[in-house]
Design an enzyme around this catalytic site. Structure first.
Site, PDB file in Angstrom:
ATOM      1  N   HIS A 122       3.062 118.960  68.182  1.00  0.00           N
ATOM      2  CA  HIS A 122       2.089 118.186  67.397  1.00  0.00           C
ATOM      3  C   HIS A 122       0.880 117.840  68.280  1.00  0.00           C
ATOM      4  CE1 HIS A 122       5.527 117.551  64.739  1.00  0.00           C
ATOM      5  NE2 HIS A 122       4.763 116.912  63.858  1.00  0.00           N
ATOM      6  N   HIS A 178      24.890  98.079  19.346  1.00  0.00           N
ATOM      7  CA  HIS A 178      24.683  99.407  19.931  1.00  0.00           C
ATOM      8  C   HIS A 178      25.991 100.106  20.261  1.00  0.00           C
ATOM      9  CE1 HIS A 178      20.572 100.726  20.825  1.00  0.00           C
ATOM     10  NE2 HIS A 178      20.243  99.458  20.710  1.00  0.00           N
ATOM     11  N   GLU A 229      18.193  94.404  30.901  1.00  0.00           N
ATOM     12  CA  GLU A 229      17.271  95.391  30.329  1.00  0.00           C
ATOM     13  C   GLU A 229      16.216  94.722  29.426  1.00  0.00           C
ATOM     14  OE1 GLU A 229      19.165  97.906  27.492  1.00  0.00           O
ATOM     15  OE2 GLU A 229      17.413  99.191  27.265  1.00  0.00           O
ATOM     16  N   HIS A 230      16.697  93.936  28.459  1.00  0.00           N
ATOM     17  CA  HIS A 230      15.777  93.240  27.545  1.00  0.00           C
ATOM     18  C   HIS A 230      15.905  91.743  27.746  1.00  0.00           C
ATOM     19  CE1 HIS A 230      17.102  96.858  25.132  1.00  0.00           C
ATOM     20  NE2 HIS A 230      15.795  97.010  25.058  1.00  0.00           N
ATOM     21  N   GLN A 260      21.443  93.616  19.440  1.00  0.00           N
ATOM     22  CA  GLN A 260      21.728  94.583  20.503  1.00  0.00           C
ATOM     23  C   GLN A 260      23.221  94.866  20.612  1.00  0.00           C
ATOM     24  OE1 GLN A 260      19.460  96.395  22.688  1.00  0.00           O
ATOM     25  NE2 GLN A 260      18.325  95.802  20.861  1.00  0.00           N
ATOM     26  N   ASP A 291      12.485  98.098  20.640  1.00  0.00           N
ATOM     27  CA  ASP A 291      13.370  99.263  20.475  1.00  0.00           C
ATOM     28  C   ASP A 291      12.808 100.264  19.484  1.00  0.00           C
ATOM     29  OD1 ASP A 291      15.380  98.756  22.207  1.00  0.00           O
ATOM     30  OD2 ASP A 291      16.869  98.135  20.722  1.00  0.00           O
TER      31      ASP A 291
HETATM   32  P1  NAD Z   1      24.825 109.706  23.320  1.00  0.00           P
HETATM   33  O1  NAD Z   1      23.967 110.781  22.742  1.00  0.00           O
HETATM   34  O2  NAD Z   1      24.384 109.033  24.544  1.00  0.00           O
HETATM   35  O3  NAD Z   1      26.264 110.328  23.627  1.00  0.00           O
HETATM   36  C1  NAD Z   1      26.911 111.175  22.724  1.00  0.00           C
HETATM   37  C2  NAD Z   1      27.581 112.290  23.504  1.00  0.00           C
HETATM   38  O4  NAD Z   1      28.587 111.772  24.368  1.00  0.00           O
HETATM   39  C3  NAD Z   1      28.283 113.273  22.608  1.00  0.00           C
HETATM   40  O5  NAD Z   1      27.377 114.315  22.283  1.00  0.00           O
HETATM   41  C4  NAD Z   1      29.445 113.763  23.458  1.00  0.00           C
HETATM   42  O6  NAD Z   1      29.156 115.021  23.974  1.00  0.00           O
HETATM   43  C5  NAD Z   1      29.553 112.763  24.579  1.00  0.00           C
HETATM   44  N1  NAD Z   1      30.879 112.144  24.573  1.00  0.00           N
HETATM   45  C6  NAD Z   1      31.339 111.210  23.720  1.00  0.00           C
HETATM   46  N2  NAD Z   1      32.635 110.920  24.023  1.00  0.00           N
HETATM   47  C7  NAD Z   1      32.984 111.704  25.060  1.00  0.00           C
HETATM   48  C8  NAD Z   1      34.179 111.872  25.828  1.00  0.00           C
HETATM   49  N3  NAD Z   1      35.283 111.160  25.581  1.00  0.00           N
HETATM   50  N4  NAD Z   1      34.184 112.762  26.844  1.00  0.00           N
HETATM   51  C9  NAD Z   1      33.062 113.461  27.129  1.00  0.00           C
HETATM   52  N5  NAD Z   1      31.900 113.349  26.440  1.00  0.00           N
HETATM   53  C10 NAD Z   1      31.875 112.476  25.420  1.00  0.00           C
HETATM   54  O7  NAD Z   1      25.042 108.687  22.112  1.00  0.00           O
HETATM   55  P2  NAD Z   1      25.860 107.313  22.005  1.00  0.00           P
HETATM   56  O8  NAD Z   1      27.276 107.503  22.407  1.00  0.00           O
HETATM   57  O9  NAD Z   1      25.591 106.832  20.623  1.00  0.00           O
HETATM   58  O10 NAD Z   1      25.201 106.346  23.048  1.00  0.00           O
HETATM   59  C11 NAD Z   1      23.837 106.008  23.054  1.00  0.00           C
HETATM   60  C12 NAD Z   1      23.666 105.021  24.186  1.00  0.00           C
HETATM   61  O11 NAD Z   1      22.307 104.899  24.541  1.00  0.00           O
HETATM   62  C13 NAD Z   1      24.179 103.620  23.860  1.00  0.00           C
HETATM   63  O12 NAD Z   1      25.056 103.225  24.904  1.00  0.00           O
HETATM   64  C14 NAD Z   1      22.904 102.781  23.870  1.00  0.00           C
HETATM   65  O13 NAD Z   1      23.125 101.462  24.283  1.00  0.00           O
HETATM   66  C15 NAD Z   1      22.090 103.544  24.886  1.00  0.00           C
HETATM   67  N6  NAD Z   1      20.653 103.280  24.856  1.00  0.00           N
HETATM   68  C16 NAD Z   1      20.082 102.827  26.007  1.00  0.00           C
HETATM   69  C17 NAD Z   1      18.732 102.603  26.058  1.00  0.00           C
HETATM   70  C18 NAD Z   1      18.101 102.172  27.366  1.00  0.00           C
HETATM   71  O14 NAD Z   1      16.886 102.268  27.508  1.00  0.00           O
HETATM   72  N7  NAD Z   1      18.850 101.698  28.329  1.00  0.00           N
HETATM   73  C19 NAD Z   1      17.917 102.847  24.947  1.00  0.00           C
HETATM   74  C20 NAD Z   1      18.527 103.312  23.778  1.00  0.00           C
HETATM   75  C21 NAD Z   1      19.893 103.540  23.751  1.00  0.00           C
END
Ligand code: NAD
Length: 437
Positions: A419, A258, A325-326, A255, A359
């Site tokens: 009422h 991520h 979460e997990h 994890q 996941d």
């Molecule tokens: P994401 O799609 O969530 O975010 C990407 C977007 O963030 C980009 O498209 C961009 O527009 C924006 N961004 C990035 N930097 C920026 C900045 N400085 N200013 C403004 N916007 C900005 O993808 P990710 O970043 O890879 O994150 C995925 C997240 O999802 C991870 O944190 C992961 O842990 C989480 N996740 C959570 C679960 C859950 O159930 N809790 C499940 C799967 C994934």
């Protein structure tokens, strides 16, 4: 005895005024993007997509021809795997749907009360993809909404480094999305919540994402419904003397990769298991070829914790306070966690399963509560896409007249004369009470 810490999170650096240095003002950025999309629609969406993702195609929505062309580039094995995983997710979600029965009950003679579950009519699903193509999030969100019976499901996912995430688009399509947009971050959430010239407004947004996505959903809540606070992921392992420290280390790092902000916590009643797990984590991060070791290492240093308790019962109690979460259980009798714990997004019972199964493949939903939200909610499920409505009908004059008298008295106890008169009217019509209007 209070627990001891073999490893604590490293405190973030602060400046002379005590504020954390180098932190991005996520709330400030998100709120200005939302305001701008509200005022300027598509033009603002395009500007932010260019700024944050270097992405400005002719249309953010993929046409049927584009989707077919994208899917034709995905290897057959990946397509087969997507379909196999989706069949697991579908089977579990269908069982959830079956467990939600509409009902009608006669609570006293002639008085019929009912409950109906009605799907939300338009839902927006966010499939994260800034860092990794999280195609499993397509199964979890879109497919679950479709099983719930949502007629209009639109879905957004960002490009990754300017490239279309082909397998994610395939997963979105096979999950049943009615429209697919290549758009990410706050601009995607704001566009779906507010509506633009080319992106329809929805009534509910679901799906995980980074801090920008989670903050945007939280800020727009009220204007639209949201599933839950599903931000940066978390893992916690409860282990006893029988657990394998190597397995604990591998599963914590599964994890931690991520992102740089992933809490990975081990709570154990065995000091030996705690110490050896730390050694294995450090060895894996420094001497193996784990391609994501950089991110996992940042996370482990900043957010990794190893807590040692006196007893396994105390370990369960400590674990419960994290509301992680997990939660992976690596103990002699892992099913004990079902009664010993009450705050978690999902439980993974025993060494034969793991958080990665949840996941990616097993079929329970991986959109789960983070940052302590498991204290008040579980993860994404069919129920979240349904509105539970009630209705009532009185089938006899006798029942209506009697309730009219009760309503008159109950309403006057609250000084609600209007009422009370609705009740009086039924009492006079159906119980022949004399009412002085
Ligand atoms: P994401 O799609 O969530 O975010 C990407 C977007 O963030 C980009 O498209 C961009 O527009 C924006 N961004 C990035 N930097 C920026 C900045 N400085 N200013 C403004 N916007 C900005 O993808 P990710 O970043 O890879 O994150 C995925 C997240 O999802 C991870 O944190 C992961 O842990 C989480 N996740 C959570 C679960 C859950 O159930 N809790 C499940 C799967 C994934």
């Amino acid at each position: 005895m209070s627990p001891t810490y073999l490893k604590k999170p490293a405190p973030l650096p602060t400046n002379e005024t005590g504020h954390v240095t180098g932190q991005i003002d996520v709330k400030g950025i998100v709120s200005s993007v939302i305001d701008d999309v509200r005022k300027n629609g598509d033009e603002a969406v395009r500007r932010y997509s260019e700024k944050f993702d270097k992405w400005s195609p002719e249309s953010f929505r993929l046409s049927k021809e584009q989707i077919e062309a994208i899917i034709s580039k995905v290897p057959q094995q990946t397509i087969d795997d997507i379909k196999e995983v989706q069949s697991n997710v579908r089977a579990f979600a269908q069982k959830q749907k079956e467990s939600l029965k509409d009902f009608e009950v006669e609570i006293r003679p002639g008085v019929h009360l009912g409950q109906k579950n009605v799907p939300i009519d338009a839902v927006g699903c966010y499939i994260p993809g800034g860092r990794y193509p999280l195609l499993a999030s397509a199964h979890m969100t879109i497919l679950t909404a479709k099983i719930a019976g949502v007629p209009n499901v639109i879905a957004c996912t960002p490009p990754i480094n300017g490239e279309i995430p082909n397998a994610t688009v395939a997963a979105m399509y096979f999950a049943g999305a009615d429209a697919i947009y290549l758009l990410g971050g706050t601009q995607a959430i704001a566009a779906m919540a507010i509506g633009t010239e080319t992106i329809p407004k929805v009534n509910f947004i679901c799906g995980p994402g980074n801090a920008f996505v989670a903050t945007a959903k939280a800020m727009l809540y009220g204007e639209i419904g949201i599933d839950l606070f599903a931000g940066p992921t978390e893992v916690l392992i409860v282990a006893d003397e029988d657990a394998s420290p190597f397995m604990c280390a591998v599963d914590l790092l599964s994890q931690a990769e991520h992102g740089p902000d992933t809490p990975a916590v081990l709570v154990t009643n065995s000091e030996r298991v705690g110490k050896e797990t730390i050694e294995h984590v450090e060895k894996i991060l420094t001497t193996t070829n784990m391609s994501t070791a950089g991110l996992a290492s940042t996370s482990w240093k900043a957010f990794g914790e190893v807590v040692v308790t006196e007893t396994i019962d105390e370990a369960y109690k400590v674990a419960d306070t994290y509301a992680s979460e997990h939660v992976q259980i690596l103990t002699k009798s892992p099913r004990d966690a079902l009664t010993k714990m009450s705050n978690y997004g999902a439980l993974f019972l025993g060494a034969k399963t793991c958080v990665s199964y949840g996941d990616k493949v097993i079929g329970t939903n991986h959109v789960l509560p983070t940052k302590g939200a498991a204290r008040y909610t579980g993860g994404l499920c069919v129920q979240k896409f349904l509105k539970t409505y009630t209705y009532q009908e009185i089938k006899t004059e006798e029942a209506s007249g009697a309730l009219g008298r009760l309503c008159g008295r109950a309403a006057r106890a609250e000084n609600f004369e209007g009422h009370a008169r609705s009740g009086d009217l039924r009492a006079s019509l159906f119980a022949k009470d004399q009412i002085d209007w």
